[in-house]
Design a protein around this motif. Structure first.
Motif, PDB file in Angstrom:
ATOM      1  N   UNK A 102      -1.342  47.965  73.411  1.00 41.82           N
ATOM      2  CA  UNK A 102      -0.488  47.306  74.402  1.00 41.82           C
ATOM      3  C   UNK A 102       0.327  46.202  73.719  1.00 41.82           C
ATOM      4  N   UNK A 103       1.645  46.254  73.945  1.00 39.99           N
ATOM      5  CA  UNK A 103       2.545  45.232  73.407  1.00 39.99           C
ATOM      6  C   UNK A 103       3.559  44.876  74.483  1.00 39.99           C
ATOM      7  N   UNK A 104       4.022  43.637  74.424  1.00 36.87           N
ATOM      8  CA  UNK A 104       4.974  43.185  75.432  1.00 36.87           C
ATOM      9  C   UNK A 104       5.859  42.101  74.829  1.00 36.87           C
ATOM     10  N   UNK A 105       7.130  42.104  75.239  1.00 39.33           N
ATOM     11  CA  UNK A 105       8.049  41.037  74.892  1.00 39.33           C
ATOM     12  C   UNK A 105       8.891  40.739  76.126  1.00 39.33           C
ATOM     13  N   UNK A 106       9.156  39.453  76.342  1.00 40.68           N
ATOM     14  CA  UNK A 106       9.928  39.021  77.497  1.00 40.68           C
ATOM     15  C   UNK A 106      10.891  37.928  77.048  1.00 40.68           C
ATOM     16  N   UNK A 107      12.118  37.981  77.554  1.00 46.92           N
ATOM     17  CA  UNK A 107      13.133  36.983  77.215  1.00 46.92           C
ATOM     18  C   UNK A 107      13.871  36.616  78.493  1.00 46.92           C
ATOM     19  N   UNK A 108      13.895  35.314  78.799  1.00 49.89           N
ATOM     20  CA  UNK A 108      14.494  34.850  80.048  1.00 49.89           C
ATOM     21  C   UNK A 108      15.519  33.750  79.778  1.00 49.89           C
ATOM     22  N   UNK A 118       7.568  46.433  77.793  1.00 50.85           N
ATOM     23  CA  UNK A 118       6.126  46.502  77.588  1.00 50.85           C
ATOM     24  C   UNK A 118       5.691  47.956  77.547  1.00 50.85           C
ATOM     25  N   UNK A 119       4.575  48.183  76.896  1.00 52.91           N
ATOM     26  CA  UNK A 119       4.048  49.531  76.777  1.00 52.91           C
ATOM     27  C   UNK A 119       3.054  49.599  75.642  1.00 52.91           C
TER      28      UNK A 119
END
Length: 155
Positions: A102-108, A118-119
């Motif tokens: 599981x990996x995730x990246x978020x940019x706001x 994510x996935x």
């Protein structure tokens, strides 16, 4: 062939009509041909310089363009944030690529919604890109159970 005046003439002795009915059309066609002959070598040179279509150049661990502005490391990987003139981009990179996890990246951007990828990936999550001209952004990333965050940056 017998002409209108009754004189017998060979077939090839008639009036030969030009391919174009006016000189203007002939000049246009000549310019088009000249332009086409100039464009072909330029396209050939571009293929030699850039390589054939369908092959991507080798890239580093990131698919983001711009300069690296922030790296947050955590036990299983790192979060990398890049900035170009008007955009910010982020990726989460695994320290040891291999099995899917599981990996995730978020940019706001400040005042906007977060863009998330994510996935279950083997190497990296992202890239995610937001418009960030004169805007602060914050990024979060995780690989497995470890995560990292930047807080508001690029202000």
């Amino acid at each position: 062939m017998v002409g209108v005046d009754g004189v017998v003439r060979p077939l090839w002795s008639g009036v030969v009509r030009p391919l174009w009915s006016s000189g203007r059309q002939a000049r246009r066609a000549g310019r088009r041909l000249a332009a086409a002959l100039l464009v072909l070598p330029v396209l050939g040179a571009l293929v030699l310089v850039l390589g054939p279509a369908g092959t991507a150049p080798a890239q580093a661990a990131s698919a983001c363009s711009g300069r690296l502005v922030k790296t947050v490391t955590f036990s299983t990987g790192s979060l990398r944030v890049y900035k170009s003139r008007a955009y910010a981009c982020a990726v989460s990179v695994a320290k040891k690529p291999g099995a899917r996890r599981a990996m995730k990246v978020s940019l706001q951007p400040r005042g906007g919604r977060a863009v998330v990828d994510s996935g279950r990936f083997t190497k990296l999550a992202g890239p995610v890109t937001v418009h960030a001209l004169n805007r602060c952004v914050r990024a979060t990333g995780s690989v497995g159970s470890s995560s990292g965050s930047t807080g508001w940056i690029l202000c």
